[in-house]
Design a protein around this motif. Sequence first.
Motif, PDB file in Angstrom:
ATOM      1  N   LEU A 133      -3.508 -11.345   0.806  1.00 43.41           N
ATOM      2  CA  LEU A 133      -2.082 -11.932   1.214  1.00 43.41           C
ATOM      3  C   LEU A 133      -1.825 -11.543   2.680  1.00 43.41           C
ATOM      4  CD1 LEU A 133       0.759 -13.189   0.523  1.00 43.41           C
ATOM      5  CD2 LEU A 133       1.535 -10.812  -0.133  1.00 43.41           C
ATOM      6  N   LEU A 134      -1.504 -10.302   3.179  1.00 47.44           N
ATOM      7  CA  LEU A 134      -1.362 -10.074   4.352  1.00 47.44           C
ATOM      8  C   LEU A 134      -1.962  -8.671   4.650  1.00 47.44           C
ATOM      9  CD1 LEU A 134       2.429 -10.493   5.034  1.00 47.44           C
ATOM     10  CD2 LEU A 134       0.726 -11.952   5.835  1.00 47.44           C
ATOM     11  N   SER A 135      -2.862  -8.399   6.101  1.00 48.43           N
ATOM     12  CA  SER A 135      -3.087  -6.937   6.483  1.00 48.43           C
ATOM     13  C   SER A 135      -2.549  -6.876   7.814  1.00 48.43           C
ATOM     14  CB  SER A 135      -4.531  -7.114   6.463  1.00 48.43           C
ATOM     15  OG  SER A 135      -5.132  -8.046   7.284  1.00 48.43           O
ATOM     16  N   PHE A 136      -2.363  -5.494   8.184  1.00 45.01           N
ATOM     17  CA  PHE A 136      -1.424  -5.025   9.179  1.00 45.01           C
ATOM     18  C   PHE A 136      -2.330  -4.168   9.952  1.00 45.01           C
ATOM     19  CE2 PHE A 136       1.421  -6.169   5.685  1.00 45.01           C
ATOM     20  CZ  PHE A 136       2.434  -6.732   6.257  1.00 45.01           C
ATOM     21  N   ASP A 137      -2.092  -4.238  11.396  1.00 41.58           N
ATOM     22  CA  ASP A 137      -2.512  -3.161  12.211  1.00 41.58           C
ATOM     23  C   ASP A 137      -1.294  -3.074  13.413  1.00 41.58           C
ATOM     24  OD1 ASP A 137      -2.611  -5.302  14.462  1.00 41.58           O
ATOM     25  OD2 ASP A 137      -4.607  -5.571  13.933  1.00 41.58           O
ATOM     26  N   GLN A 138      -1.476  -2.348  14.324  1.00 38.99           N
ATOM     27  CA  GLN A 138      -0.218  -1.873  15.191  1.00 38.99           C
ATOM     28  C   GLN A 138       0.185  -3.219  16.146  1.00 38.99           C
ATOM     29  OE1 GLN A 138      -1.580   1.328  17.331  1.00 38.99           O
ATOM     30  NE2 GLN A 138      -1.463   2.934  16.023  1.00 38.99           N
ATOM     31  N   GLN A 139      -0.628  -4.136  16.173  1.00 37.00           N
ATOM     32  CA  GLN A 139      -0.111  -5.224  16.971  1.00 37.00           C
ATOM     33  C   GLN A 139       0.100  -6.659  16.293  1.00 37.00           C
ATOM     34  OE1 GLN A 139      -2.720  -4.931  20.208  1.00 37.00           O
ATOM     35  NE2 GLN A 139      -1.759  -3.789  21.362  1.00 37.00           N
ATOM     36  N   SER A 140      -0.499  -6.613  14.829  1.00 40.38           N
ATOM     37  CA  SER A 140      -0.837  -8.145  14.440  1.00 40.38           C
ATOM     38  C   SER A 140      -0.622  -7.750  13.164  1.00 40.38           C
ATOM     39  CB  SER A 140      -1.941  -8.862  15.020  1.00 40.38           C
ATOM     40  OG  SER A 140      -3.070  -8.089  14.850  1.00 40.38           O
ATOM     41  N   ILE A 141      -0.509  -9.177  12.402  1.00 30.23           N
ATOM     42  CA  ILE A 141      -0.597  -9.422  11.035  1.00 30.23           C
ATOM     43  C   ILE A 141      -1.525 -10.640  10.568  1.00 30.23           C
ATOM     44  CG2 ILE A 141       0.692 -10.300   8.798  1.00 30.23           C
ATOM     45  CD1 ILE A 141       3.078  -9.408  10.147  1.00 30.23           C
ATOM     46  N   HIS A 142      -2.514 -10.175   9.667  1.00 32.58           N
ATOM     47  CA  HIS A 142      -3.469 -11.312   9.571  1.00 32.58           C
ATOM     48  C   HIS A 142      -3.364 -11.695   7.906  1.00 32.58           C
ATOM     49  CE1 HIS A 142      -5.858  -9.858  12.862  1.00 32.58           C
ATOM     50  NE2 HIS A 142      -5.284  -8.612  12.659  1.00 32.58           N
ATOM     51  N   ARG A 147       0.899  -1.054  -0.162  1.00 35.00           N
ATOM     52  CA  ARG A 147      -0.054  -0.012  -0.002  1.00 35.00           C
ATOM     53  C   ARG A 147       0.808   1.573  -0.037  1.00 35.00           C
ATOM     54  NH1 ARG A 147      -5.564   0.933   3.612  1.00 35.00           N
ATOM     55  NH2 ARG A 147      -5.770   2.851   3.160  1.00 35.00           N
ATOM     56  N   VAL A 148       0.539   2.353  -0.836  1.00 30.95           N
ATOM     57  CA  VAL A 148       1.282   3.472  -0.895  1.00 30.95           C
ATOM     58  C   VAL A 148       0.342   4.552  -0.354  1.00 30.95           C
ATOM     59  CG1 VAL A 148       2.540   4.981  -2.480  1.00 30.95           C
ATOM     60  CG2 VAL A 148       2.795   2.478  -2.821  1.00 30.95           C
ATOM     61  N   GLU A 149       0.717   5.251   0.517  1.00 31.91           N
ATOM     62  CA  GLU A 149      -0.048   6.458   1.248  1.00 31.91           C
ATOM     63  C   GLU A 149       0.518   7.538   0.780  1.00 31.91           C
ATOM     64  OE1 GLU A 149      -2.757   5.958   2.588  1.00 31.91           O
ATOM     65  OE2 GLU A 149      -2.622   3.669   3.357  1.00 31.91           O
ATOM     66  N   SER A 150       0.064   8.623   1.482  1.00 27.97           N
ATOM     67  CA  SER A 150       0.705   9.995   1.399  1.00 27.97           C
ATOM     68  C   SER A 150       0.560  10.649   0.110  1.00 27.97           C
ATOM     69  CB  SER A 150       2.423  10.127   1.506  1.00 27.97           C
ATOM     70  OG  SER A 150       2.527   9.679   2.933  1.00 27.97           O
ATOM     71  N   PRO A 151      -0.818  10.803  -0.506  1.00 25.70           N
ATOM     72  CA  PRO A 151      -1.190  11.229  -1.937  1.00 25.70           C
ATOM     73  C   PRO A 151      -0.848  12.682  -1.926  1.00 25.70           C
ATOM     74  CG  PRO A 151      -3.066  10.964  -0.824  1.00 25.70           C
ATOM     75  CD  PRO A 151      -2.178  10.292   0.328  1.00 25.70           C
TER      76      PRO A 151
END
Length: 233
Positions: free
Chosen positions: A179-188, A2-6
């Motif tokens: 494939l993978l998703s992230f939050d501050q504490q875990s990977i799903h 994912r690419v942020e900062s538009p």
Amino acid sequence: MRVESPQGSLSEENLNPILKAALANNFGIALYRLPHEETIRLVFGPSEFYFMDNLPDKEAFLLASFNYQNQLLAIEPTQVFTLEEETAESELAWHQREPQDEGLEKDDFKKLARYGIEQIKAGSFDKVVAANKKVVDLPEEFGPLSYFFNLVQHYPGAFISLTSTPQYGTWIGATPELLLSFDQQSIHTEALAGTKSPADEEGFTEKEEQEQALVSQYIEACFDALPIDYQKE
């Protein structure tokens, strides 16, 4: 990735000139929409190959070929925009691949399938997917941008992408697989062996359940090989 900062948002009037300039500079382009989101992002910039253990230390859009050899193609954005609305198709010189060979003939594909069955019986594999390809000519009225926005409209739960790079040519895709998703504490992640229409009220067959179990077992084996704790849901 994912690419942020538009840097801002684009409308129909200024999207095509920017795409035209990016293609003229031989930049890689990625236009994508994440599942269950409305925001469409445009990323463009130089595209370079990197080994897995030496990826760029900044945001980039990553692509991997089917013939994966521990290398990823990274579009390192010089600009990131969001799109305000759909855009009309225009004449753009999208990146193209070299002409492709035709797929396997019917008899050769049967041989490939028989070989896969033999290997399953011998215990070498639990599952084999025999793939082939078909080369077709696009209709004259086909437009990558129009097709991309059509997918966005019809598949809200899928990852929709339009990528164009000098190395791989131009690809359009819609996949429900995470494939993978992230939050501050875990990977799903999730095991997904197949999909059904929401209108299909029939249960999964034994074959489909077996295929789902193979995917789940493979993912568990990958996590077992890592020094981390994980939980199945």
